[in-house]
Design a protein around this motif. Structure first.
Motif, mmCIF file in Angstrom:
data_model
loop_
_atom_site.group_PDB
_atom_site.id
_atom_site.type_symbol
_atom_site.label_atom_id
_atom_site.label_comp_id
_atom_site.label_asym_id
_atom_site.label_seq_id
_atom_site.Cartn_x
_atom_site.Cartn_y
_atom_site.Cartn_z
ATOM 1 N N GLN A 177 52.874 38.741 31.404
ATOM 2 C CA GLN A 177 53.278 37.344 31.387
ATOM 3 C C GLN A 177 52.826 36.741 30.065
ATOM 4 O OE1 GLN A 177 52.826 34.944 35.116
ATOM 5 N NE2 GLN A 177 51.652 36.698 35.819
ATOM 6 N N GLY A 178 53.523 35.711 29.596
ATOM 7 C CA GLY A 178 53.164 35.078 28.338
ATOM 8 C C GLY A 178 53.002 33.579 28.500
ATOM 9 N N ILE A 179 52.011 33.027 27.817
ATOM 10 C CA ILE A 179 51.770 31.584 27.836
ATOM 11 C C ILE A 179 51.764 31.096 26.397
ATOM 12 C CG2 ILE A 179 50.137 29.750 28.416
ATOM 13 C CD1 ILE A 179 49.141 31.453 30.711
ATOM 14 N N LEU A 180 52.626 30.134 26.103
ATOM 15 C CA LEU A 180 52.719 29.574 24.753
ATOM 16 C C LEU A 180 51.886 28.306 24.686
ATOM 17 C CD1 LEU A 180 54.166 29.792 21.952
ATOM 18 C CD2 LEU A 180 55.867 28.202 22.873
ATOM 19 N N VAL A 181 50.886 28.300 23.802
ATOM 20 C CA VAL A 181 50.070 27.106 23.634
ATOM 21 C C VAL A 181 50.824 26.108 22.772
ATOM 22 C CG1 VAL A 181 47.939 28.430 23.833
ATOM 23 C CG2 VAL A 181 48.891 27.985 21.577
ATOM 24 N N LYS A 182 50.366 24.856 22.814
ATOM 25 C CA LYS A 182 51.001 23.809 22.008
ATOM 26 C C LYS A 182 50.948 24.217 20.549
ATOM 27 C CE LYS A 182 50.823 18.885 20.927
ATOM 28 N NZ LYS A 182 50.101 17.610 21.149
ATOM 29 N N THR A 183 52.085 24.147 19.897
ATOM 30 C CA THR A 183 52.180 24.657 18.537
ATOM 31 C C THR A 183 53.037 23.753 17.673
ATOM 32 O OG1 THR A 183 52.975 26.509 17.186
ATOM 33 C CG2 THR A 183 54.136 26.101 19.236
ATOM 34 N N GLU A 184 52.756 23.762 16.374
ATOM 35 C CA GLU A 184 53.599 23.059 15.417
ATOM 36 C C GLU A 184 54.570 24.018 14.747
ATOM 37 O OE1 GLU A 184 51.128 20.999 12.695
ATOM 38 O OE2 GLU A 184 50.258 19.665 14.182
ATOM 39 N N HIS A 185 54.528 25.298 15.156
ATOM 40 C CA HIS A 185 55.450 26.283 14.585
ATOM 41 C C HIS A 185 56.867 26.049 15.098
ATOM 42 C CE1 HIS A 185 52.206 29.564 13.732
ATOM 43 N NE2 HIS A 185 51.958 28.420 13.151
ATOM 44 N N ARG B 118 56.907 36.378 10.083
ATOM 45 C CA ARG B 118 57.657 35.660 9.057
ATOM 46 C C ARG B 118 56.790 34.665 8.311
ATOM 47 N NH1 ARG B 118 61.945 33.690 13.275
ATOM 48 N NH2 ARG B 118 59.992 33.686 14.449
ATOM 49 N N TYR B 119 55.803 34.107 8.984
ATOM 50 C CA TYR B 119 54.911 33.128 8.364
ATOM 51 C C TYR B 119 53.628 33.044 9.182
ATOM 52 C CZ TYR B 119 57.319 30.478 12.007
ATOM 53 O OH TYR B 119 57.876 30.087 13.201
ATOM 54 N N TYR B 120 52.644 32.381 8.633
ATOM 55 C CA TYR B 120 51.408 32.114 9.364
ATOM 56 C C TYR B 120 50.914 30.729 8.965
ATOM 57 C CZ TYR B 120 48.762 33.214 5.084
ATOM 58 O OH TYR B 120 48.267 33.215 3.819
ATOM 59 N N LYS B 121 49.961 30.217 9.704
ATOM 60 C CA LYS B 121 49.517 28.842 9.503
ATOM 61 C C LYS B 121 48.236 28.793 8.685
ATOM 62 C CE LYS B 121 48.818 24.523 12.042
ATOM 63 N NZ LYS B 121 48.742 23.903 13.384
ATOM 64 N N ARG B 122 48.257 27.944 7.649
ATOM 65 C CA ARG B 122 47.066 27.663 6.859
ATOM 66 C C ARG B 122 46.763 26.173 6.948
ATOM 67 N NH1 ARG B 122 48.475 30.454 1.114
ATOM 68 N NH2 ARG B 122 49.330 28.353 0.862
ATOM 69 N N LYS B 123 45.640 25.773 6.388
ATOM 70 C CA LYS B 123 45.287 24.359 6.430
ATOM 71 C C LYS B 123 46.309 23.499 5.698
ATOM 72 C CE LYS B 123 40.259 24.825 6.878
ATOM 73 N NZ LYS B 123 38.956 24.578 6.217
ATOM 74 N N ASP B 124 46.897 24.055 4.627
ATOM 75 C CA ASP B 124 47.855 23.276 3.840
ATOM 76 C C ASP B 124 49.290 23.433 4.332
ATOM 77 O OD1 ASP B 124 48.162 25.904 3.114
ATOM 78 O OD2 ASP B 124 48.218 25.540 0.944
ATOM 79 N N GLY B 125 49.474 24.073 5.496
ATOM 80 C CA GLY B 125 50.817 24.229 6.053
ATOM 81 C C GLY B 125 51.169 25.688 6.285
ATOM 82 N N LEU B 126 52.444 25.946 6.573
ATOM 83 C CA LEU B 126 52.894 27.314 6.816
ATOM 84 C C LEU B 126 53.018 28.086 5.506
ATOM 85 C CD1 LEU B 126 55.640 26.740 9.541
ATOM 86 C CD2 LEU B 126 53.246 27.342 9.854
ATOM 87 N N ALA B 127 52.769 29.391 5.586
ATOM 88 C CA ALA B 127 52.853 30.245 4.401
ATOM 89 C C ALA B 127 53.571 31.534 4.775
ATOM 90 C CB ALA B 127 51.450 30.556 3.873
ATOM 91 N N LEU B 128 54.186 32.156 3.790
ATOM 92 C CA LEU B 128 54.924 33.397 4.024
ATOM 93 C C LEU B 128 54.013 34.498 4.559
ATOM 94 C CD1 LEU B 128 57.294 33.805 0.930
ATOM 95 C CD2 LEU B 128 57.968 33.465 3.308
ATOM 96 N N GLY B 129 54.477 35.184 5.591
ATOM 97 C CA GLY B 129 53.773 36.349 6.108
ATOM 98 C C GLY B 129 54.295 37.612 5.434
ATOM 99 N N PRO B 130 53.885 38.784 5.905
ATOM 100 C CA PRO B 130 54.347 40.032 5.284
ATOM 101 C C PRO B 130 55.787 40.390 5.639
ATOM 102 C CG PRO B 130 52.926 40.512 7.149
ATOM 103 C CD PRO B 130 52.883 39.022 6.965
ATOM 104 N N GLY B 131 56.336 39.777 6.688
ATOM 105 C CA GLY B 131 57.686 40.113 7.137
ATOM 106 C C GLY B 131 58.744 40.086 6.046
#
Length: 328
Positions: free
Chosen positions: A219-227, A147-160
């Motif tokens: 198994q899944g591990i979620l790293v610290k994220t701002e998403h 749905r989105y991905y992270k850039r330096k200037d913030g989140l941006a629309l992904g291809p979804g």
């Protein structure tokens, strides 16, 4: 977990986990070195479609990551594999920098649509061409549906969102080859001869990284994220939305006054102070230590009437209701 085998491999997401664009995330190189010092196989998986694997590898080396090119498994690789298996001639909606990973694929007279992240190609003319091909029977292949991905200037629309738009317009369902699809994780593990229950996935996306890996048996591990992401609450058996990025918003709401420094020892307006009169008319004793108050308005009263009986009554229109009548 009772039936889980010994851990043999770790799949690590790249964008948002190890780096953001051309900047390594603080501590990422050191964390990778610690993984390397273990006996685990380490592989890197990514949904990026902005560039070919060679360019991505060179960019990671400039950020001083200890990575080999053959350790990287991309959704572009998965898409090419599917195109070759089905002998398709795709209309490629990917960035020009990603076309290298499709060298040798026949793209003349397209009979399929392959779509990734292609901001420079997401215009009306190109999307309409893809729309018409799909209407004529061409399969729609989504490299991924982030749905989105992270850039330096913030989140941006992904291809979804663009994939979903084509699905809606053509009443079709895309074949997704990247994360969070189970086949993506299984193909990445197949290259190192590892079963899902012997591996873990580390990433910054709860849905595409962690959720997809868990659905594949890892198994899944979620790293610290701002998403914005969801977390499972085992006490309530529900998924909870976490909007971590909102912690950075400026606060413009109510600001409480700081407590007064000179707090009086006796406040005549406080009904719980010694000697004060409470709402029910009782006067508090002049206590000088811990004092236990009776609840002036308890939910259960000690002088409640004896159990009575229910009498069935009927309201206007014949709708029944019950009336509780206490019997002396």
């Amino acid at each position: 977990m009772a039936g889980r085998r010994a851990l043999k491999a770790v799949l690590v997401d790249l964008s948002g986990t190890l780096h953001v664009e051309d900047t390594a995330i603080n501590g990422a190189q050191e964390a990778l070195q610690r993984l390397r010092s273990s006996s685990l196989n380490v592989r890197f998986v990514t949904n990026t479609t902005k560039e070919c694997k060679r360019t991505l590898f060179e960019r990671l080396k400039k950020m001083e990551f200890d990575i080999r090119e053959d350790e990287i498994f991309t959704s572009l690789s998965a898409a090419r594999s599917l195109v070759e298996q089905k002998q398709l001639r795709p209309l490629l909606l990917v960035e020009d920098s990603a076309l290298e990973d499709f060298q040798g694929i026949d793209i003349s007279d397209p009979n399929a649509v392959v779509i990734g992240l292609a901001p420079e190609h997401f215009n009306y003319q190109t999307m309409n061409r893809a729309f018409r091909l799909i209407l004529d029977g061409a399969p729609l292949i989504a490299i991924h549906k982030a749905r989105y991905y992270k850039r330096k200037d913030g989140l941006a629309l992904g291809p979804g969102p663009f994939v979903t738009g084509l699905e809606y317009a053509t009443d079709c369902t895309a074949t997704v080859v990247g994360k969070p699809e189970k086949t993506f994780f299984l193909e990445a593990l197949r290259g190192i001869g590892c079963a899902p229950e012997e591996a873990i996935m580390i990433g910054d996306d709860a849905r595409d990284d962690v959720g997809g890996a868990q659905a594949a048996g890892m198994q899944g591990i979620l790293v610290k994220t701002e998403h914005q992401h969801i977390r499972y609450n085992p006490l309530r058996d529900t998924w909870v939305l976490v909007s971590a990025h909102r912690m950075k918003r400026p606060w413009k709401g109510q600001v409480e006054k700081p407590p007064e420094e000179n707090i009086p020892r006796h406040d005549p307006l406080n009904p719980l102070c010694p000697g004060a009169t409470r709402v029910n008319g009782e006067v508090n004793p002049e206590y000088d230590s811990t004092f236990v108050f009776d609840n002036d308005f308890p939910a259960l009263q000690p002088d409640s009437p004896e159990p009575g009986q229910y009498i069935q009554m009927y309201a206007c229109g014949g709708l029944p209701f019950s009336l509780y009548i206490a019997v002396d």
